[in-house]
Write an enzyme that holds these catalytic residues in place. Sequence first.
Site, mmCIF file in Angstrom:
data_model
loop_
_atom_site.group_PDB
_atom_site.id
_atom_site.type_symbol
_atom_site.label_atom_id
_atom_site.label_comp_id
_atom_site.label_asym_id
_atom_site.label_seq_id
_atom_site.Cartn_x
_atom_site.Cartn_y
_atom_site.Cartn_z
ATOM 1 N N TYR A 54 0.850 -1.193 0.000
ATOM 2 C CA TYR A 54 0.000 0.000 0.000
ATOM 3 C C TYR A 54 0.888 1.246 0.000
ATOM 4 O O TYR A 54 2.048 1.209 0.409
ATOM 5 C CB TYR A 54 -0.927 0.004 1.212
ATOM 6 C CG TYR A 54 -2.064 -0.995 1.118
ATOM 7 C CD1 TYR A 54 -3.362 -0.583 0.812
ATOM 8 C CD2 TYR A 54 -1.848 -2.349 1.350
ATOM 9 C CE1 TYR A 54 -4.408 -1.493 0.739
ATOM 10 C CE2 TYR A 54 -2.883 -3.268 1.267
ATOM 11 C CZ TYR A 54 -4.171 -2.837 0.959
ATOM 12 O OH TYR A 54 -5.199 -3.752 0.879
ATOM 13 N N GLU A 55 0.307 2.344 -0.431
ATOM 14 C CA GLU A 55 1.055 3.572 -0.682
ATOM 15 C C GLU A 55 1.750 4.134 0.556
ATOM 16 O O GLU A 55 2.732 4.863 0.447
ATOM 17 C CB GLU A 55 0.117 4.616 -1.278
ATOM 18 C CG GLU A 55 0.786 5.852 -1.820
ATOM 19 C CD GLU A 55 -0.208 6.796 -2.457
ATOM 20 O OE1 GLU A 55 0.033 8.012 -2.433
ATOM 21 O OE2 GLU A 55 -1.248 6.329 -2.969
ATOM 22 N N SER A 56 1.252 3.799 1.716
ATOM 23 C CA SER A 56 1.834 4.316 2.956
ATOM 24 C C SER A 56 3.168 3.666 3.290
ATOM 25 O O SER A 56 3.833 4.065 4.253
ATOM 26 C CB SER A 56 0.852 4.117 4.115
ATOM 27 O OG SER A 56 0.413 2.763 4.164
#
Length: 263
Positions: A50-52
């Site tokens: 995920y982007e985080s």
Amino acid sequence: MSDFTPNEMMTIAASRALTNDDVCFVGIGAPSAACNVARLTHAPDITLIYESGTIGTAPDVLPLSIGDGELCETAVTTVPVPEMFRYWLQGGRITIGFLGAAQLDRFGNINTTVIGDYFHPKTRLPGGGGAPEIATSSQQVYITMAQTRRGMVEKIDFFTSFGHGEGGDHRKRLGIDTAGPTLLITDLAIWKPDPETKEFTVVSLHPGVTREKVQETCGWTVRFAEQLEVTPAPSDLELKTLRDLQARTKAAHEGTAKKEKAA
């Protein structure tokens, strides 16, 4: 469990496109549901990112956003966002970028920024986030969205994420060496780009869906493959996995809301 909704069919059809060997950059919403159904059924060794910065995450419930603690708590590791983009994404290590869209055109170009004129919009959308980079740096891009004439349009209002541009070899002419959108899964059908023109073409209709229904819910003249298939209906295992995941997610999020209200 023979009865299923169009949205369930879309999610399960999308999950089937993923394999154990994939390293998948996951978008929130329908892409997240599809990726986690794949992880919980036929692709337990898939790597979800995920982007985080969470790598190898295995959430028990679907995250509300990329900042949801569920992602970090269940990840193999969490890296800084710059490392996520520079080393993992731009380094060519992502096999599948899984995106949603507010607006989509026939060449897989995505708008998630604004509906209407940019300076005087009808609707201001969340924006691109990391999607523009995902669209150009992932080896392939899969897209999921429900079909509507408002969403699948002749011309998008804002160019957020590059698909196949004007079609043909437009990506190559711009120096983009990744494949771009190779699969579109909607609640009615499965689409793939034409090898030459790159225009999305319907290759499979979901059970009970007609050509007329697909055209009614699409803003451009739809092309259908000569050998048009029917998408296999969801299995009992696939439906149970998806529904259990959604039930856990609903219970968890409702519990969080009650705690916040009590505080």
